[in-house]
Each structure stands twice: as C-alpha cells, then as structure tokens.
Write a protein that holds these residues in place. Structure first.
Motif, PDB file in Angstrom:
ATOM      1  N   ILE A  45       0.835  -1.204   0.000  1.00 27.12           N
ATOM      2  CA  ILE A  45       0.000   0.000   0.000  1.00 27.12           C
ATOM      3  C   ILE A  45       0.869   1.254   0.000  1.00 27.12           C
ATOM      4  N   ALA A  46       1.862   1.293   0.878  1.00 25.01           N
ATOM      5  CA  ALA A  46       2.655   2.503   1.069  1.00 25.01           C
ATOM      6  C   ALA A  46       3.732   2.706   0.007  1.00 25.01           C
ATOM      7  N   HIS A  47       4.358   1.632  -0.408  1.00 24.35           N
ATOM      8  CA  HIS A  47       5.492   1.737  -1.322  1.00 24.35           C
ATOM      9  C   HIS A  47       5.322   0.768  -2.478  1.00 24.35           C
ATOM     10  N   GLY A  48       4.328   0.978  -3.307  1.00 24.56           N
ATOM     11  CA  GLY A  48       4.027   0.070  -4.408  1.00 24.56           C
ATOM     12  C   GLY A  48       5.184  -0.124  -5.371  1.00 24.56           C
ATOM     13  N   THR A  63      -2.246  -1.458  -4.404  1.00 27.15           N
ATOM     14  CA  THR A  63      -3.016  -1.057  -3.226  1.00 27.15           C
ATOM     15  C   THR A  63      -4.074  -2.115  -2.916  1.00 27.15           C
ATOM     16  N   ALA A  64      -4.707  -2.652  -3.951  1.00 25.49           N
ATOM     17  CA  ALA A  64      -5.695  -3.731  -3.741  1.00 25.49           C
ATOM     18  C   ALA A  64      -5.020  -4.959  -3.146  1.00 25.49           C
ATOM     19  N   TRP A  65      -3.857  -5.346  -3.693  1.00 22.95           N
ATOM     20  CA  TRP A  65      -3.112  -6.474  -3.124  1.00 22.95           C
ATOM     21  C   TRP A  65      -2.758  -6.194  -1.671  1.00 22.95           C
ATOM     22  N   TRP A  67      -4.341  -4.352   0.541  1.00 27.25           N
ATOM     23  CA  TRP A  67      -5.503  -4.525   1.409  1.00 27.25           C
ATOM     24  C   TRP A  67      -5.908  -5.984   1.540  1.00 27.25           C
ATOM     25  N   ILE A  68      -5.748  -6.748   0.459  1.00 21.88           N
ATOM     26  CA  ILE A  68      -6.036  -8.189   0.536  1.00 21.88           C
ATOM     27  C   ILE A  68      -5.133  -8.843   1.578  1.00 21.88           C
ATOM     28  N   HIS A  69      -3.840  -8.520   1.546  1.00 23.08           N
ATOM     29  CA  HIS A  69      -2.902  -9.112   2.507  1.00 23.08           C
ATOM     30  C   HIS A  69      -3.161  -8.624   3.932  1.00 23.08           C
ATOM     31  N   VAL A  70      -3.547  -7.370   4.100  1.00 23.93           N
ATOM     32  CA  VAL A  70      -3.853  -6.856   5.440  1.00 23.93           C
ATOM     33  C   VAL A  70      -5.058  -7.589   6.028  1.00 23.93           C
ATOM     34  N   VAL A  71      -6.111  -7.744   5.240  1.00 25.96           N
ATOM     35  CA  VAL A  71      -7.329  -8.421   5.736  1.00 25.96           C
ATOM     36  C   VAL A  71      -7.035  -9.888   6.070  1.00 25.96           C
ATOM     37  N   ILE A  72      -6.332 -10.571   5.181  1.00 23.53           N
ATOM     38  CA  ILE A  72      -5.997 -11.976   5.440  1.00 23.53           C
ATOM     39  C   ILE A  72      -5.074 -12.077   6.659  1.00 23.53           C
TER      40      ILE A  72
END
Length: 142
Positions: A45-48, A63-65, A67-72
C-alpha cells in the motif's frame, strides 16, 4: 452445566498431548504469519514501487493487493489467538484461511517471489498441523 475436568477447565474435544502440540504450533504459526502478511500488505500500500511485476494474469493494483494481505493477515492473527485459547471454531477457520493465504501468496509470486514462497510453505505447515489435530464432531468427553 458442563462437567469440569481435573484442571478446572471445561473438557475440550482437543484435549490430548498429541493434539495440543500441533495446535500450539499452528496457533503460534498463525500469529506470526498474520503480522507478516499485514506487513507485506502495508508495504504494498505505502510503497508500491518496491514490487516490480511483469505482465501477469492475476494483476491487481498494488493497493488492492496490499488490502487483501492486510485483511488476510488480520484474520490469520485472530484465528491464531483463537487456536491458542482452544476455541473449537478456530481450527476449521485456520485451515480455511491458511489455504486462502496460500492461494493469494501464489498469486503474488511475480510481485515478490522469495517472500511469497516462504509464506506459502509456512501456510502449508499450518494447514498440515491443523489437519492433524482436527477432530470434527468429537464430543469432548472421554
């Protein structure tokens, strides 16, 4: 009211020395894997720009990836704590979410291959340990 065992706890379907070892490993592994996935997601998210994918079938915005990793990662951590607290729901949920994590890591391989492969191996060990100690439908009374 449920009968109490000798140790003052309510009997669990998972009370045996063999199961406890696998469950403790899986719980600790999930509570480690979760924050690792969260950190991976925050980095995305921060440093794509640190991730450099080539043309890729499962290409998402980083950014989508992230958030996916944060939720998981949050789910992995919460389930790991549930396993360490001997919650019956946590074992099945741990198998499911570790499997989902494995799939998302596989899809993330082109972005960050070494890290993704290490986390996939870790998730596979978690699924293995939870599968060994999973006894659905056990009554808890011996």
């Amino acid at each position: 009211m449920a009968a109490m065992s000798d140790n003052g706890r309510h009997p669990s379907a998972y009370d045996s020395k063999h199961v406890i070892g696998d469950a403790v490993f899986a719980g600790v592994a999930l509570t480690v894997s979760g924050p690792l996935s969260i950190l991976q997601g925050v980095s995305a998210i921060a440093h794509g720009r640190i991730f450099s994918p080539a043309g890729y079938t499962y290409r998402f915005d980083l950014t989508a990836w992230g958030w996916i990793h944060v939720v998981i990662g949050l789910a992995l951590f919460v389930i790991g704590v549930g396993i360490l607290l001997d919650k019956a729901w946590a074992r099945g949920a741990g198998i499911a979410v570790a499997g989902i994590s494995m799939i998302t890591q596989f899809m993330f391989v082109p972005y960050y291959p070494v890290w993704s492969i290490i986390v996939m191996a870790f998730d596979l060990l978690i699924v293995w340990a939870l599968s060994r100690s999973f006894h659905p439908g056990a009554s808890g009374r011996r």
